[in-house]
Design an enzyme around this catalytic site. Structure first.
Site, PDB file in Angstrom:
ATOM      1  N   GLY A   1       0.927  -1.096   0.067  1.00  0.00           N
ATOM      2  CA  GLY A   1       0.205   0.070   0.081  1.00  0.00           C
ATOM      3  C   GLY A   1       0.932   1.417  -0.082  1.00  0.00           C
ATOM      4  O   GLY A   1       2.148   1.025  -0.175  1.00  0.00           O
ATOM      5  N   PHE A   2       0.294   2.371  -0.166  1.00  0.00           N
ATOM      6  CA  PHE A   2       0.929   3.594   0.213  1.00  0.00           C
ATOM      7  C   PHE A   2       2.030   3.835   1.156  1.00  0.00           C
ATOM      8  O   PHE A   2       3.072   3.603   0.679  1.00  0.00           O
ATOM      9  CB  PHE A   2      -0.072   4.881   0.217  1.00  0.00           C
ATOM     10  CG  PHE A   2       0.449   6.182   0.487  1.00  0.00           C
ATOM     11  CD1 PHE A   2       1.396   6.803  -0.445  1.00  0.00           C
ATOM     12  CD2 PHE A   2       0.089   6.678   1.675  1.00  0.00           C
ATOM     13  CE1 PHE A   2       2.036   7.989  -0.207  1.00  0.00           C
ATOM     14  CE2 PHE A   2       0.798   8.195   1.865  1.00  0.00           C
ATOM     15  CZ  PHE A   2       1.432   8.787   1.001  1.00  0.00           C
TER      16      PHE A   2
ATOM     17  N   TYR B   1     -14.893   2.728  11.469  1.00  0.00           N
ATOM     18  CA  TYR B   1     -13.419   2.883  11.285  1.00  0.00           C
ATOM     19  C   TYR B   1     -12.697   3.361  12.565  1.00  0.00           C
ATOM     20  O   TYR B   1     -11.631   2.672  13.124  1.00  0.00           O
ATOM     21  CB  TYR B   1     -13.045   3.645  10.026  1.00  0.00           C
ATOM     22  CG  TYR B   1     -11.372   3.957   9.855  1.00  0.00           C
ATOM     23  CD1 TYR B   1     -10.648   2.700   9.440  1.00  0.00           C
ATOM     24  CD2 TYR B   1     -10.966   5.176   9.975  1.00  0.00           C
ATOM     25  CE1 TYR B   1      -9.464   2.953   9.209  1.00  0.00           C
ATOM     26  CE2 TYR B   1      -9.725   5.287   9.723  1.00  0.00           C
ATOM     27  CZ  TYR B   1      -8.898   4.206   9.406  1.00  0.00           C
ATOM     28  OH  TYR B   1      -7.570   4.354   9.110  1.00  0.00           O
TER      29      TYR B   1
ATOM     30  N   LYS C   1     -10.194   0.630  14.917  1.00  0.00           N
ATOM     31  CA  LYS C   1      -8.692   1.216  15.164  1.00  0.00           C
ATOM     32  C   LYS C   1      -8.566   1.349  16.886  1.00  0.00           C
ATOM     33  O   LYS C   1      -7.594   0.940  17.381  1.00  0.00           O
ATOM     34  CB  LYS C   1      -8.526   2.280  14.568  1.00  0.00           C
ATOM     35  CG  LYS C   1      -8.242   2.084  12.984  1.00  0.00           C
ATOM     36  CD  LYS C   1      -7.100   1.493  12.746  1.00  0.00           C
ATOM     37  CE  LYS C   1      -6.608   1.324  11.235  1.00  0.00           C
ATOM     38  NZ  LYS C   1      -5.502   0.490  10.898  1.00  0.00           N
TER      39      LYS C   1
ATOM     40  N   GLY D   1       1.569  -5.546  -6.688  1.00  0.00           N
ATOM     41  CA  GLY D   1       2.711  -5.099  -6.425  1.00  0.00           C
ATOM     42  C   GLY D   1       3.195  -3.883  -6.877  1.00  0.00           C
ATOM     43  O   GLY D   1       4.517  -3.563  -6.971  1.00  0.00           O
TER      44      GLY D   1
ATOM     45  N   ASP E   1       0.154  -8.322   1.168  1.00  0.00           N
ATOM     46  CA  ASP E   1      -0.889  -7.378   0.772  1.00  0.00           C
ATOM     47  C   ASP E   1      -1.896  -7.910  -0.400  1.00  0.00           C
ATOM     48  O   ASP E   1      -1.219  -8.603  -1.141  1.00  0.00           O
ATOM     49  CB  ASP E   1      -0.233  -6.163   0.040  1.00  0.00           C
ATOM     50  CG  ASP E   1      -0.912  -4.704   0.253  1.00  0.00           C
ATOM     51  OD1 ASP E   1      -2.267  -4.984  -0.371  1.00  0.00           O
ATOM     52  OD2 ASP E   1      -0.626  -3.781   0.735  1.00  0.00           O
TER      53      ASP E   1
END
Ligand code: UDP
Length: 321
Positions: free
Chosen positions: A10-11, A146, A150, A35, A31
């Site tokens: 990811g980022f 969300y 978390k 890729g 992930d």
């Protein structure tokens, strides 16, 4: 060290993998995503990429073996998904995370967890210190799933440490951005605005555009993340990772327009039109970052204009402009 990075393609994950490899660590990234963002790391002998889901328990069980540190970044972090697919948000961000933490505990693997500024909800007392209250809406409002997922993960880490002495570190990110953030037009506000500017479409500022955020350039964030992960003193602590440079969304659109030399018109759209009923935005979001500064003598170096310039250049180049 032997390190596992979930969400490694990811980022943020892609930058963290790169930094860990530069420091000489052995890195395995898991992930669901392709890729593409880690293409440049594939030839490194110390790097392994597994394209699969963190929800696969037997895969995670196998991959956690002998890992000294787990960076857990795998999550769904797209505000639109909080209201359109809350079940999936909780399956990945809560259930899979807790299962992964249990496996880490069995292996005595230190956990570096990617949490979020969303845990503070809409607490009006700005700026937020790590110990400040969480102020959220009702559980019937999907938008908060969300934040709650978390926060529950954070509780789990505190509990694991208290009862099983497992070391952890928690990062609460405040709008990290930079090249490779998302596909243009998707996810977060900067790639959405950028796609609109680059395609000469009208730029969609939600509401009256007075809601604020602070944005931190990815290199600054990764510098803090990696240094904190290996700082003994920072173990079992939570850190805000962000800047105190407050910017409202109308200003953000105008700044991108100026920096990129774009022509698009900026318009205001109703939240309901985008998110449907039941969405509530956070009016202001600003961290107190004195804790991270004190622990590792860190301060973000890249200004918003400079970071936007680098990000815009990246996407222009990608589009061959
Ligand atoms: N936003 C906007 N126009 C867009 C997308 C987002 O004005 O096309 C606003 C959004 O309503 C929020 C802010 O930009 O106030 C930041 O949104 P983002 O989705 O990046 O993440 P958040 O900080 O809300 O988690």
């Amino acid at each position: 060290m032997d390190i596992l990075v979930t969400g490694g393609a990811g980022f943020l994950g892609s930058y963290i993998c790169q930094r860990l490899l530069e420091l000489g660590h052995k890195v395995t990234a898991i992930d669901m995503a392709s890729g593409e963002k880690i293409e440049h790391l594939m030839s490194d002998r110390k790097f392994t990429f597994i394209q699969d889901s963190v929800c696969d328990l037997s895969l995670m069980e196998h991959q956690m073996k002998n890992k000294e540190v787990l960076f857990h970044l795998a999550a769904i972090a797209d505000p639109l998904k909080y209201v359109t697919n809350p079940l999936n948000v909780m399956e990945v961000d809560l259930l899979a995370a807790i299962n992964t933490f249990k496996l880490a505990a069995e292996n005595r693997t230190k956990i570096a967890f990617s949490s979020t500024s969303e845990v503070f909800g809409r607490n009006p007392d700005i700026p937020w210190k790590e110990t400040d209250d969480r102020v959220l809406g009702a559980t019937s409002v999907n938008r908060w799933c969300y934040s709650s997922s978390k926060a529950a993960c954070e509780h789990f880490l505190f509990a694991l440490h208290k009862q099983e002495k497992l070391p952890f570190i928690i990062y609460r990110f405040f709008n990290v951005y930079g090249p490779k953030l998302d596909d243009l037009g998707h996810g977060r506000v900067i790639p959405i605005f950028l796609k609109q500017f680059l395609h000469q479409e009208e730029v969609t500022v939600h509401g009256d555009g007075k809601q604020t955020r602070t944005f931190i350039y990815v290199d600054d964030a990764v510098d803090a993340v990696v240094r904190l992960a290996f700082c003994k003193k920072a173990e079992n602590e939570v850190f805000n990772i962000g800047t105190d440079d407050e910017c409202n969304m109308h200003q953000l659109a105008k700044t991108i327009k100026k920096v990129g030399g774009f022509k698009s018109k900026i318009k205001f759209v109703d939240y309901q039109q985008v998110f449907g009923k039941g969405f509530e935005d956070i009016p202001r979001r600003i961290p107190d970052t004195s804790k991270v500064s004190k622990f590792i003598k860190w301060k973000a170096k890249v200004s918003l204009e400079e970071g936007l310039r680098r990000t815009i250049d990246y996407y222009k180049k990608k589009k061959g402009l």
